[in-house]
Design a protein around this motif. Structure first.
Motif, PDB file in Angstrom:
ATOM      1  N   THR A 108       0.854  -1.189   0.000  1.00 61.35           N
ATOM      2  CA  THR A 108       0.000   0.000   0.000  1.00 61.35           C
ATOM      3  C   THR A 108       0.891   1.241   0.000  1.00 61.35           C
ATOM      4  N   THR A 109       0.685   2.100  -0.977  1.00 61.74           N
ATOM      5  CA  THR A 109       1.559   3.271  -1.144  1.00 61.74           C
ATOM      6  C   THR A 109       1.031   4.475  -0.329  1.00 61.74           C
ATOM      7  N   ILE A 110       1.870   5.485  -0.227  1.00 59.58           N
ATOM      8  CA  ILE A 110       1.459   6.716   0.480  1.00 59.58           C
ATOM      9  C   ILE A 110       0.246   7.368  -0.209  1.00 59.58           C
ATOM     10  N   PRO A 111       0.268   7.553  -1.543  1.00 60.92           N
ATOM     11  CA  PRO A 111      -0.938   8.157  -2.144  1.00 60.92           C
ATOM     12  C   PRO A 111      -2.201   7.319  -1.944  1.00 60.92           C
ATOM     13  N   ALA A 112      -2.041   5.991  -1.907  1.00 59.26           N
ATOM     14  CA  ALA A 112      -3.232   5.142  -1.655  1.00 59.26           C
ATOM     15  C   ALA A 112      -3.741   5.402  -0.239  1.00 59.26           C
ATOM     16  N   ILE A 151     -11.701   1.700  -5.759  1.00 60.36           N
ATOM     17  CA  ILE A 151     -10.440   1.020  -5.430  1.00 60.36           C
ATOM     18  C   ILE A 151     -10.080   0.251  -6.692  1.00 60.36           C
ATOM     19  N   ASP A 152      -9.040   0.665  -7.358  1.00 61.56           N
ATOM     20  CA  ASP A 152      -8.665   0.034  -8.629  1.00 61.56           C
ATOM     21  C   ASP A 152      -7.147   0.053  -8.740  1.00 61.56           C
ATOM     22  N   LEU A 153      -6.561  -1.116  -8.947  1.00 65.52           N
ATOM     23  CA  LEU A 153      -5.099  -1.185  -9.047  1.00 65.52           C
ATOM     24  C   LEU A 153      -4.553  -0.528 -10.307  1.00 65.52           C
ATOM     25  N   ASN A 154      -5.448  -0.259 -11.255  1.00 65.54           N
ATOM     26  CA  ASN A 154      -5.003   0.389 -12.492  1.00 65.54           C
ATOM     27  C   ASN A 154      -5.252   1.907 -12.422  1.00 65.54           C
ATOM     28  N   PRO A 155      -4.173   2.694 -12.261  1.00 67.48           N
ATOM     29  CA  PRO A 155      -4.376   4.147 -12.144  1.00 67.48           C
ATOM     30  C   PRO A 155      -4.777   4.794 -13.470  1.00 67.48           C
ATOM     31  N   LEU A 156      -4.637   4.033 -14.561  1.00 63.22           N
ATOM     32  CA  LEU A 156      -4.973   4.590 -15.885  1.00 63.22           C
ATOM     33  C   LEU A 156      -6.369   4.200 -16.342  1.00 63.22           C
ATOM     34  N   VAL A 210     -12.453  10.123  -5.905  1.00 61.38           N
ATOM     35  CA  VAL A 210     -11.333   9.636  -5.100  1.00 61.38           C
ATOM     36  C   VAL A 210     -10.965   8.249  -5.629  1.00 61.38           C
ATOM     37  N   SER A 211      -9.709   8.072  -6.028  1.00 51.76           N
ATOM     38  CA  SER A 211      -9.270   6.778  -6.569  1.00 51.76           C
ATOM     39  C   SER A 211      -8.178   6.192  -5.688  1.00 51.76           C
ATOM     40  N   ILE A 212      -8.467   5.029  -5.136  1.00 52.03           N
ATOM     41  CA  ILE A 212      -7.497   4.346  -4.281  1.00 52.03           C
ATOM     42  C   ILE A 212      -6.806   3.290  -5.140  1.00 52.03           C
ATOM     43  N   VAL A 213      -5.531   3.525  -5.455  1.00 50.05           N
ATOM     44  CA  VAL A 213      -4.804   2.565  -6.289  1.00 50.05           C
ATOM     45  C   VAL A 213      -4.149   1.549  -5.352  1.00 50.05           C
ATOM     46  N   ASP A 214      -4.909   0.507  -5.055  1.00 53.26           N
ATOM     47  CA  ASP A 214      -4.447  -0.513  -4.116  1.00 53.26           C
ATOM     48  C   ASP A 214      -5.296  -1.758  -4.321  1.00 53.26           C
ATOM     49  N   ASN A 215      -4.840  -2.868  -3.721  1.00 54.32           N
ATOM     50  CA  ASN A 215      -5.618  -4.096  -3.793  1.00 54.32           C
ATOM     51  C   ASN A 215      -6.762  -4.025  -2.774  1.00 54.32           C
ATOM     52  N   VAL A 216      -7.954  -4.434  -3.172  1.00 58.97           N
ATOM     53  CA  VAL A 216      -9.092  -4.388  -2.234  1.00 58.97           C
ATOM     54  C   VAL A 216      -8.782  -5.164  -0.956  1.00 58.97           C
ATOM     55  N   VAL A 217      -7.995  -6.218  -1.060  1.00 59.50           N
ATOM     56  CA  VAL A 217      -7.735  -7.036   0.141  1.00 59.50           C
ATOM     57  C   VAL A 217      -6.861  -6.298   1.160  1.00 59.50           C
ATOM     58  N   ARG A 218      -6.107  -5.311   0.715  1.00 63.20           N
ATOM     59  CA  ARG A 218      -5.339  -4.493   1.679  1.00 63.20           C
ATOM     60  C   ARG A 218      -6.120  -3.230   2.055  1.00 63.20           C
ATOM     61  N   ALA A 219      -6.791  -2.651   1.058  1.00 67.11           N
ATOM     62  CA  ALA A 219      -7.438  -1.350   1.276  1.00 67.11           C
ATOM     63  C   ALA A 219      -8.602  -1.421   2.262  1.00 67.11           C
ATOM     64  N   ILE A 220      -9.469  -2.393   2.105  1.00 69.72           N
ATOM     65  CA  ILE A 220     -10.678  -2.428   2.955  1.00 69.72           C
ATOM     66  C   ILE A 220     -10.309  -2.559   4.449  1.00 69.72           C
ATOM     67  N   PRO A 221      -9.455  -3.530   4.837  1.00 67.59           N
ATOM     68  CA  PRO A 221      -9.117  -3.608   6.273  1.00 67.59           C
ATOM     69  C   PRO A 221      -8.369  -2.377   6.776  1.00 67.59           C
ATOM     70  N   PHE A 222      -7.571  -1.748   5.918  1.00 68.93           N
ATOM     71  CA  PHE A 222      -6.855  -0.529   6.336  1.00 68.93           C
ATOM     72  C   PHE A 222      -7.874   0.556   6.692  1.00 68.93           C
ATOM     73  N   MET A 223      -8.911   0.679   5.869  1.00 65.75           N
ATOM     74  CA  MET A 223      -9.914   1.731   6.124  1.00 65.75           C
ATOM     75  C   MET A 223     -10.724   1.435   7.386  1.00 65.75           C
ATOM     76  N   GLU A 278       0.710  10.669  -8.606  1.00 67.47           N
ATOM     77  CA  GLU A 278       1.651  10.157  -7.607  1.00 67.47           C
ATOM     78  C   GLU A 278       1.549   8.626  -7.507  1.00 67.47           C
ATOM     79  N   SER A 279       0.332   8.128  -7.615  1.00 62.08           N
ATOM     80  CA  SER A 279       0.130   6.669  -7.582  1.00 62.08           C
ATOM     81  C   SER A 279       0.835   6.022  -8.774  1.00 62.08           C
ATOM     82  N   LEU A 280       0.682   6.643  -9.922  1.00 65.23           N
ATOM     83  CA  LEU A 280       1.309   6.105 -11.142  1.00 65.23           C
ATOM     84  C   LEU A 280       2.834   6.072 -11.002  1.00 65.23           C
TER      85      LEU A 280
END
Ligand code: PTJ
Length: 248
Positions: free
Chosen positions: A49-53, A179-184, A193-206, A236-238
């Motif tokens: 999970t990146t800082i911009p995510a 939440i989409d791993l593809n920033p493009l 708001v676009s969260i460039v991350d895997n749903v399996v990491r993003a949802i529990p983080f939130m 930044e995500s890209l």
């Protein structure tokens, strides 16, 4: 039986979930293609999970806390990968969950509805018994929405989405978060708001940050939302992708 010692263990567990859900008839025919695309992007992201995510996730949670009727839209893939985590997150931010499928069939909707019930969430929206309306009066399945859910929502989290529906939703004047791993992807570009991350990491983080943000001053949350610029954050995500690395 998968060995935990396998260097790609986590990734193989997710594949297994997708294969199992596919055999159970929960997924669209092209779900594995979507998953594979996500895997490739995640690989290049270092599966971290990146800082911009994280920044986008703080804004997402703030938006959901401040919204009157926040809804999490779920499809086959998201459910297969993270059903319990989604239910937990919905409870943490007081959001509804709605089944909204790109490839909608009554059979898949019934199976997904039952699965949410089996996981202790009987109040799922978007089932076949639900009161279905059409966003922007567009009479196609991509615009269908439950009256008390997506149709009247002010904020919608649409993880792992296809571009068409994201476009329809974003034209409806609601806050759209993806939440989409593809920033493009069109979805990433169309969303507020676009969260460039895997749903399996993003949802529990939130879910983890929701408790903290709920106890914060509302003005602080509004400030976080106001200061956020999705285009800059997507750029930044890209830049977080490792397109070039030394071969050792
Ligand atoms: O269940 P349905 O009928 O609603 O159909 C769901 C799919 C995913 C098949 C449908 O919405 C679709 O075809 O989507 P796309 O156009 O393939 O877009 C899916 C996007 O999600 C792609 O940009 C992938 O990179 C991304 N993605 C895939 N897996 C993950 C992901 N993003 C975050 N986390 C993932 N695990």
């Amino acid at each position: 039986m998968l060995s935990k010692a396998h260097p790609r263990y986590e990734s193989l567990v997710l594949r297994d979930k997708i294969v199992k859900a596919s055999k159970e008839g929960l997924l669209a025919d092209s779900a594995m293609i979507a998953h594979g695309r996500g895997e490739a992007f995640d690989y290049l992201l270092g599966e971290k999970t990146t800082i911009p995510a994280k920044r986008a996730m703080y804004v997402t949670v703030a938006l959901m806390i401040l919204s009157k009727n926040p809804v999490i839209s779920v499809n086959g893939n998201t459910t297969a990968l993270a059903i319990d985590e989604i239910i937990e997150f919905a409870k943490a931010v007081d959001a509804k969950i709605e089944i909204n499928l790109f490839y909608r069939t009554d059979k898949r909707v019934d199976k997904l509805t039952q699965l949410y019930k089996d996981h202790g969430y009987p109040e799922i929206l978007g089932s076949n018994d639900d009161d279905i309306m059409y966003i922007n009066e567009i009479k196609n399945p991509r615009a269908s929405a439950s009256k008390t859910g997506i149709y009247s929502a002010d904020t919608i989290l649409v993880p792992l989405e296809d571009g068409d529906r994201a476009e329809i939703l974003s034209k409806s004047g609601k806050n759209i978060i993806t939440i989409d791993l593809n920033p493009l992807s069109r979805t990433s570009k169309m969303s507020d708001v676009s969260i460039v991350d895997n749903v399996v990491r993003a949802i529990p983080f939130m879910t983890k940050i929701a408790d903290d943000l709920k106890s914060q001053d509302k003005e602080l949350l509004k400030g976080m939302i106001k200061d956020f610029d999705n285009k800059t954050n997507l750029e930044e995500s890209l830049n977080s992708f490792k397109i070039k690395e030394d071969i050792q």
